[in-house]
Design an enzyme around this catalytic site. Structure first.
Site, mmCIF file in Angstrom:
data_model
loop_
_atom_site.group_PDB
_atom_site.id
_atom_site.type_symbol
_atom_site.label_atom_id
_atom_site.label_comp_id
_atom_site.label_asym_id
_atom_site.label_seq_id
_atom_site.Cartn_x
_atom_site.Cartn_y
_atom_site.Cartn_z
ATOM 1 N N ASP A 12 14.146 43.790 11.059
ATOM 2 C CA ASP A 12 13.123 44.844 11.057
ATOM 3 C C ASP A 12 12.921 45.500 12.415
ATOM 4 O O ASP A 12 11.820 45.944 12.749
ATOM 5 C CB ASP A 12 11.772 44.296 10.548
ATOM 6 C CG ASP A 12 11.901 43.734 9.148
ATOM 7 O OD1 ASP A 12 12.731 44.247 8.383
ATOM 8 O OD2 ASP A 12 11.172 42.774 8.832
ATOM 9 N N LYS A 15 16.443 49.370 12.586
ATOM 10 C CA LYS A 15 17.876 49.724 12.501
ATOM 11 C C LYS A 15 18.107 50.972 11.645
ATOM 12 O O LYS A 15 18.897 51.840 11.993
ATOM 13 C CB LYS A 15 18.678 48.541 11.903
ATOM 14 C CG LYS A 15 18.600 47.275 12.735
ATOM 15 C CD LYS A 15 19.281 46.116 12.059
ATOM 16 C CE LYS A 15 18.586 45.605 10.820
ATOM 17 N NZ LYS A 15 17.277 44.979 11.054
ATOM 18 N N GLY A 39 15.638 45.797 4.296
ATOM 19 C CA GLY A 39 14.789 46.949 3.964
ATOM 20 C C GLY A 39 14.824 47.863 5.167
ATOM 21 O O GLY A 39 14.227 47.549 6.192
ATOM 22 N N HIS A 40 15.583 48.934 5.071
ATOM 23 C CA HIS A 40 15.758 49.845 6.206
ATOM 24 C C HIS A 40 14.997 51.138 5.952
ATOM 25 O O HIS A 40 15.316 51.878 5.019
ATOM 26 C CB HIS A 40 17.255 50.109 6.446
ATOM 27 C CG HIS A 40 18.006 48.875 6.847
ATOM 28 N ND1 HIS A 40 19.354 48.849 7.086
ATOM 29 C CD2 HIS A 40 17.573 47.601 7.055
ATOM 30 C CE1 HIS A 40 19.714 47.627 7.429
ATOM 31 N NE2 HIS A 40 18.651 46.840 7.407
ATOM 32 N N GLN A 221 19.389 42.423 8.731
ATOM 33 C CA GLN A 221 18.697 41.273 9.324
ATOM 34 C C GLN A 221 18.800 41.357 10.852
ATOM 35 O O GLN A 221 18.895 42.444 11.385
ATOM 36 C CB GLN A 221 19.254 39.934 8.789
ATOM 37 C CG GLN A 221 18.915 39.666 7.338
ATOM 38 C CD GLN A 221 19.800 40.415 6.354
ATOM 39 O OE1 GLN A 221 21.009 40.295 6.401
ATOM 40 N NE2 GLN A 221 19.196 41.166 5.468
HETATM 41 P P1 GDP Z 1 15.008 47.736 9.830
HETATM 42 O O1 GDP Z 1 15.022 46.727 8.761
HETATM 43 O O2 GDP Z 1 15.560 47.221 11.130
HETATM 44 O O3 GDP Z 1 15.640 49.045 9.444
HETATM 45 O O4 GDP Z 1 13.463 48.056 10.122
HETATM 46 P P2 GDP Z 1 12.306 48.267 9.010
HETATM 47 O O5 GDP Z 1 12.491 49.566 8.372
HETATM 48 O O6 GDP Z 1 12.195 47.071 8.141
HETATM 49 O O7 GDP Z 1 11.020 48.225 9.922
HETATM 50 C C1 GDP Z 1 10.834 49.096 10.986
HETATM 51 C C2 GDP Z 1 9.507 49.860 10.756
HETATM 52 O O8 GDP Z 1 9.124 50.483 11.964
HETATM 53 C C3 GDP Z 1 9.614 50.964 9.737
HETATM 54 O O9 GDP Z 1 8.378 51.115 9.086
HETATM 55 C C4 GDP Z 1 9.924 52.191 10.577
HETATM 56 O O10 GDP Z 1 9.507 53.394 9.969
HETATM 57 C C5 GDP Z 1 9.112 51.904 11.807
HETATM 58 N N1 GDP Z 1 9.659 52.412 13.084
HETATM 59 C C6 GDP Z 1 10.942 52.478 13.494
HETATM 60 N N2 GDP Z 1 11.007 52.897 14.760
HETATM 61 C C7 GDP Z 1 9.735 53.091 15.161
HETATM 62 C C8 GDP Z 1 9.135 53.490 16.398
HETATM 63 O O11 GDP Z 1 9.801 53.737 17.405
HETATM 64 N N3 GDP Z 1 7.765 53.547 16.430
HETATM 65 C C9 GDP Z 1 6.991 53.261 15.349
HETATM 66 N N4 GDP Z 1 5.681 53.350 15.490
HETATM 67 N N5 GDP Z 1 7.526 52.873 14.186
HETATM 68 C C10 GDP Z 1 8.867 52.786 14.098
HETATM 69 P P1 IMO Z 2 16.329 43.832 7.601
HETATM 70 O O1 IMO Z 2 17.753 44.265 7.392
HETATM 71 C C1 IMO Z 2 13.491 40.597 8.268
HETATM 72 C C2 IMO Z 2 14.376 36.749 6.392
HETATM 73 C C3 IMO Z 2 13.460 36.286 5.278
HETATM 74 C C4 IMO Z 2 13.591 34.791 5.435
HETATM 75 C C5 IMO Z 2 15.046 34.601 5.831
HETATM 76 C C6 IMO Z 2 15.968 34.267 4.669
HETATM 77 O O2 IMO Z 2 15.334 44.701 6.929
HETATM 78 O O3 IMO Z 2 16.060 43.632 9.062
HETATM 79 P P2 IMO Z 2 16.932 35.583 2.587
HETATM 80 O O4 IMO Z 2 16.274 36.484 1.599
HETATM 81 O O5 IMO Z 2 18.006 36.243 3.386
HETATM 82 O O6 IMO Z 2 17.362 34.297 1.982
HETATM 83 O O7 IMO Z 2 15.761 35.196 3.625
HETATM 84 O O8 IMO Z 2 15.452 35.824 6.407
HETATM 85 N N1 IMO Z 2 14.972 38.090 6.182
HETATM 86 C C7 IMO Z 2 14.591 39.181 6.853
HETATM 87 N N2 IMO Z 2 13.612 39.360 7.758
HETATM 88 N N3 IMO Z 2 14.308 41.621 7.954
HETATM 89 C C8 IMO Z 2 15.320 41.461 7.078
HETATM 90 O O9 IMO Z 2 16.233 42.413 6.844
HETATM 91 C C9 IMO Z 2 15.467 40.199 6.440
HETATM 92 N N4 IMO Z 2 16.323 39.712 5.518
HETATM 93 C C10 IMO Z 2 16.008 38.416 5.377
HETATM 94 O O10 IMO Z 2 12.153 36.750 5.469
HETATM 95 O O11 IMO Z 2 12.798 34.360 6.513
HETATM 96 MG MG MG Z 3 13.690 45.797 7.433
#
Ligand code: GDP
Ligand code: IMO
Ligand code: MG
Length: 420
Positions: A12, A15, A39-40, A221
């Site tokens: 998270d 990415k 979840g991107h 991840q």
């Molecule tokens: P990912 O899994 O690495 O793609 O990240 P996620 O989407 O799960 O979580 C990142 C969250 O931070 C999302 O809600 C994005 O919209 C938000 N986000 C990404 N970059 C920034 C930033 O520079 N500032 C803020 N405030 N939010 C951001």
């Molecule tokens: P993105 O790509 C954050 C965590 C789960 C759990 C562990 C194992 O959005 O960054 P799994 O479902 O893979 O068996 O879970 O890994 N986890 C993540 N945490 N971002 C993710 O993906 C994750 N994918 C799995 O919360 O602790």
């Molecule tokens: Mg994510």
């Protein structure tokens, strides 16, 4: 030529947003591991969309998106996501390709994930319950079904055989939930998948590379969730680090050029497992609130804490990171004082390396304190305009890691990214 973009923390890191930003510089965006546990989040024309299976380049008309062999694929999630991007006017059939070697997540994998987590009680991993672990177990256990098998007339027979095996395991867990609805959805989605572009991923990508096309491999991840180098057993079931690109796409190591590591300006984790810089106080609560730190896949609150340079340094080492993108720096705008973890205190000794089992030792992090910048940076476009206190914070991180921070993300939108 292949560049890699991956998470340096526990996932998270942002990415999805960064891949979407860089996508115009590449011809192909390829996912190489993970599955719908990812979840991107992207913002397209001000609207939020979360991608779980489809690579984050899908909103760029001229970009090819490949789901590589290292991914585990949930057909139901894919179909739903396909419809979701179609609502934005994107024709997924045009530039989405799937490797025939990609393993399928079956409804029973999801059931097994749930049963396994339930059986662990307090020691549960905190899995997203998407069937990731059981699907990878069937891959390495040489039982799994792959996307290419969908085109075989014996697919249903193969499915039933594996389902029976899974049923015996589910029985041993005492799991007796009805999954017939999941199965119905699964077979509908499978039929839909047969209409997509299923390719030999390794020839597909290597031919493109040979003809001079540029590939960005999109990680899911984070490095600290890597099955080998993460905080085992509180990890996911794939190699999330750069090495996973070679096995997850079929590209040779010498084809890889830059490894772009994404890190938040602080740190979060969702699910169980060790997190040395976690804050259980009001500051942690503030980070969660301002950063809107709730899981993009499961909605769970993310655990929050200060940036951990010991863990980041380790992640830079195992990945060979050449550039760092720092995200969510705007979240720190209103903090008067910031802390950066520079070493771990373990049994009275100062350690700068990540121990074998983080969860089995008591860690007392050593922090270096910094003045906050107390400025709204979300509208800044140029590096020169960033507050001096922020430059000091970032310079220190640069120096410690020995890798340059090349981009600073200062908001969730596409254009909120500053080049250093
Ligand atoms: P990912 O899994 O690495 O793609 O990240 P996620 O989407 O799960 O979580 C990142 C969250 O931070 C999302 O809600 C994005 O919209 C938000 N986000 C990404 N970059 C920034 C930033 O520079 N500032 C803020 N405030 N939010 C951001
Ligand atoms: P993105 O790509 C954050 C965590 C789960 C759990 C562990 C194992 O959005 O960054 P799994 O479902 O893979 O068996 O879970 O890994 N986890 C993540 N945490 N971002 C993710 O993906 C994750 N994918 C799995 O919360 O602790
Ligand atoms: Mg994510």
């Amino acid at each position: 030529m292949v560049d890699v973009l991956l998470g340096l923390q526990w996932g998270d890191e942002g990415k999805g947003k960064i891949v979407d930003f860089f996508a115009p510089q590449y011809d192909i965006i390829a996912r190489f591991q993970g599955g719908p546990n990812a979840g991107h989040t992207l913002y397209i024309k001000g609207e939020k969309i979360v991608l779980h299976q489809i690579p984050s380049g899908i909103f760029h008309e001229n970009t090819v998106n490949l789901i590589g062999n290292g991914v585990v694929l949930d057909a139901v999630t894919l179909k739903k996501e396909y419809d979701k991007v179609a609502a934005f006017g994107v024709d997924g059939k045009k530039n989405l390709f799937i490797s025939e070697r990609t393993h399928l997540i079956l409804p029973t994998h999801r059931a097994l994930d749930k049963a396994s987590e339930l059986s662990k009680g307090n020691e549960k991993i905190g899995s997203t319950l998407k069937g990731i672990g059981p699907a990878y177990m069937d891959k390495t256990g040489r039982n799994g079904l792959r996307v290419g098998d969908l085109l075989d007339k014996n697919f249903t027979t193969q499915y039933i055989k594996l389902r029976l095996k899974h049923q015996r395991l589910l029985d041993s867990f005492g799991f007796n939930e009805d999954i017939s609805e999941w199965e119905e959805e699964f077979f509908e989605a499978i039929e839909f998948m047969r209409s997509l572009k299923i390719v030999n991923g390794e020839y597909f990508i290597n031919e493109k590379i040979a003809s001079g096309k540029k590939v960005l491999a999109e990680g899911a991840q984070g490095s600290m969730l890597d099955v080998d180098f993460g905080t085992f057993p509180f990890v996911t079931s794939s190699n999330t680090i750069s090495a996973g690109v070679c096995t997850g796409l079929g590209v040779a190591p010498q084809k890889i050029k830059d490894v772009i590591g994404v890190s938040k300006a602080y740190c979060t984790r969702v699910g169980s497992g060790p997190f040395p810089t976690e804050l259980h106080d009001e500051t942690g609560e503030r980070l969660r609130k301002i950063g809107n730190e709730f899981g993009a896949t499961t909605g769970r609150p993310r655990r929050c804490g200060w940036i951990d340079l010991v863990a980041l340094n380790f992640a830079c080492m195992v990945n060979g990171v050449t550039k760092i993108v720092m995200t969510k720096s705007d979240v720190l705008d209103a903090f008067e004082e910031l802390s950066v973890c520079t070493s771990y205190g373990i049994e009275g000794k100062e350690e700068k390396s990540v121990p074998y089992q983080l969860n089995k030792v008591n860690i007392d992090p050593t922090y270096k304190k910094f003045n906050g910048w107390m400025t709204d940076i979300s509208k800044i476009k140029q590096h020169a305009d960033l507050p001096a206190a922020m430059k000091v914070y970032i310079d220190f991180i640069n120096q410690y890691l020995g890798v340059p921070v090349t981009h600073i993300s200062n908001g969730p939108e596409r254009d909120q990214l500053i080049t250093v």
